[in-house]
Motif scaffolding. Sequence first.
Motif, PDB file in Angstrom:
ATOM      1  N   GLU A   1      44.651  35.876  38.978  1.00  0.00           N
ATOM      2  CA  GLU A   1      44.996  36.329  40.326  1.00  0.00           C
ATOM      3  C   GLU A   1      43.995  35.849  41.373  1.00  0.00           C
ATOM      4  O   GLU A   1      44.389  35.496  42.498  1.00  0.00           O
ATOM      5  CB  GLU A   1      45.096  37.853  40.332  1.00  0.00           C
ATOM      6  CG  GLU A   1      46.261  38.365  39.496  1.00  0.00           C
ATOM      7  CD  GLU A   1      46.160  39.830  39.116  1.00  0.00           C
ATOM      8  OE1 GLU A   1      47.156  40.396  38.650  1.00  0.00           O
ATOM      9  OE2 GLU A   1      45.059  40.415  39.274  1.00  0.00           O
TER      10      GLU A   1
ATOM     11  N   CYS B   1      54.593  41.996  47.048  1.00  0.00           N
ATOM     12  CA  CYS B   1      54.168  42.823  45.918  1.00  0.00           C
ATOM     13  C   CYS B   1      55.040  44.072  45.797  1.00  0.00           C
ATOM     14  O   CYS B   1      55.386  44.681  46.805  1.00  0.00           O
ATOM     15  CB  CYS B   1      52.707  43.253  46.068  1.00  0.00           C
ATOM     16  SG  CYS B   1      51.530  41.891  46.005  1.00  0.00           S
TER      17      CYS B   1
ATOM     18  N   PHE C   1      50.435  43.559  37.582  1.00  0.00           N
ATOM     19  CA  PHE C   1      49.078  43.176  37.940  1.00  0.00           C
ATOM     20  C   PHE C   1      48.136  43.392  36.754  1.00  0.00           C
ATOM     21  O   PHE C   1      48.429  44.182  35.851  1.00  0.00           O
ATOM     22  CB  PHE C   1      48.614  43.975  39.155  1.00  0.00           C
ATOM     23  CG  PHE C   1      49.535  43.828  40.335  1.00  0.00           C
ATOM     24  CD1 PHE C   1      49.383  42.780  41.225  1.00  0.00           C
ATOM     25  CD2 PHE C   1      50.597  44.712  40.515  1.00  0.00           C
ATOM     26  CE1 PHE C   1      50.256  42.622  42.297  1.00  0.00           C
ATOM     27  CE2 PHE C   1      51.480  44.569  41.577  1.00  0.00           C
ATOM     28  CZ  PHE C   1      51.303  43.513  42.471  1.00  0.00           C
TER      29      PHE C   1
ATOM     30  N   ASN D   1      43.628  44.338  44.854  1.00  0.00           N
ATOM     31  CA  ASN D   1      43.931  43.120  44.108  1.00  0.00           C
ATOM     32  C   ASN D   1      43.654  41.928  45.013  1.00  0.00           C
ATOM     33  O   ASN D   1      43.854  42.020  46.238  1.00  0.00           O
ATOM     34  CB  ASN D   1      45.400  43.119  43.657  1.00  0.00           C
ATOM     35  CG  ASN D   1      45.712  41.990  42.691  1.00  0.00           C
ATOM     36  OD1 ASN D   1      45.943  40.857  43.104  1.00  0.00           O
ATOM     37  ND2 ASN D   1      45.714  42.313  41.404  1.00  0.00           N
TER      38      ASN D   1
ATOM     39  N   GLY E   1      51.034  41.881  33.712  1.00  0.00           N
ATOM     40  CA  GLY E   1      49.804  41.568  34.405  1.00  0.00           C
ATOM     41  C   GLY E   1      48.866  40.828  33.481  1.00  0.00           C
ATOM     42  O   GLY E   1      48.853  41.053  32.274  1.00  0.00           O
TER      43      GLY E   1
END
Length: 529
Positions: free
Chosen positions: A241, A279, A261, A269, A236
Amino acid sequence: MTAPKVLISDALSPAAVQIFKDRGIDVTFDPGLGKDKDRLAAIIGEYDGLAIRSATKATAKLLEAATKLKVIGRAGIGVDNVEIPAATARGVIVMNTPFGNSITTAEHAIAMMFALARQIPAADLSTQAGKWEKNRFMGVEITGKTLGLIGAGNIGSIVADRAVGLKMRVIAYDPYLSPERAVALGVEKVELEDLLKRADFITLHVPMTAMTKNILSAEALAKTKKGVRIINCARGGLVDEAALADLLKSGHVAGAAFDVFSVEPAESNPLFGLDNVVCTPHLGAATNEAQENVALQVAEQMSDYLLKGAITNAVNFPSITAEEAPRVKPFVDLAEKLGSFLGQLTEAPVKGIRIEYEGAVASLNLKAISAAAITGVLRPFLPEINMVNSAMVAKEKGIVVEELTREVAGNLESRIKIVVEAEDMPRHAAGTVFQDGKPRIVEIRDIQVDAEFAPHMLYVRNADKAGFIGQFGSLLGAAGVNVATFSLGRDKPGGDAICYVAVDEAISDELLDKIHEIPMVKRARRLKF
């Protein structure tokens, strides 16, 4: 001779338990113990080895109670749950199993790519809800598409092999990928900008470092080919993102598949809820085979160490015999810190590392010392590197390592000089170990200095002009920074000068910016050891 005792405090394969027993080790298997820190602390003093996964926290406090402990074996790659400095200070070897789940993680990336290309998760939900939306889920073929690998190391190379088998064109951005290795993998080595422009799919396989954080930033994502699909099963924080979510909504990015993440557990998120996103909850290493592999591997490594003294995949010490350790260890420490000093100053890809040994040190176990030097240089780029695998990693990355020895070291009994050949320029520094056993740096850029290493340091290169020290000292004082040691050197009056300062705490970004504003300063860098 009393058999070594090993405690397994997390869930581990019964086959791993059997390995310990077959090798003559007295093993206690208590898989829930790691979650009960008080009970663990009460009994840890009885054991020579501790085998763990992620539930057990090997803290400094626990290690204080571990009076007999010689080795901690982590079944897996991450050792965040082990306080490495505390273990090292107590002479506890910390081992991990860095390659046991590589295939599983690579396969997950390939699976995510297929799921994304054919919209499998959304199509499954729709169909099981009683809908028959055949026209809604128009996918794309993998065959003939260009896959862009960001990182072609152990896992990335497995992904490349699978992708070539799927008849994809594979291009790779990895500063440490040698031309020969690229040919062997069947990939084309490219720069990042070229990859962004050409790739239909992008998959990331790099560690999280200061240099790779947000490697797919908003700016980088904007340069991608329209319709690209992005997969992250690495770490992550490698991708912005929020910026990616905006590009997914606009249609510039056709889809994304993430297993990792920036914040985990990921309860929310920016990517969540988007139709073109897949995901999973950090499942990269979650297969029966991977868990079995790492368990068996850690049992073998710990047994070899406890019974034979062999050290494999240690993250805090090189391969070295017990007889050599007292003489070699101070120079191992020097080489790693000297390498780390140069590595932290190097931003361009490293092409070569030359280690020069002068005087008495030239007769010691140079393999161990060189491994420490390589580890120090490369750890800022590759945080998972250790002194056991450093030579192999350097070779895989196409980095040429040289060792030179000389019988004399000038006016010093021993001297080590490291030269880092980077794509922009070479950097070098030298050090020694005095009778107190503490490593010292004695030369930087051919300028003589004399300084010990400290946890927090500040390196400044400046023009040798009046007023610098006053302005520099005033900034430190105004910021409330306490100076432990202050070392100066210059090549000639009015020439280039170096200031190497040990401070009690890390220098802030704001203070570093102010130091850069001093007219005489050419470069300022905070360092951590």
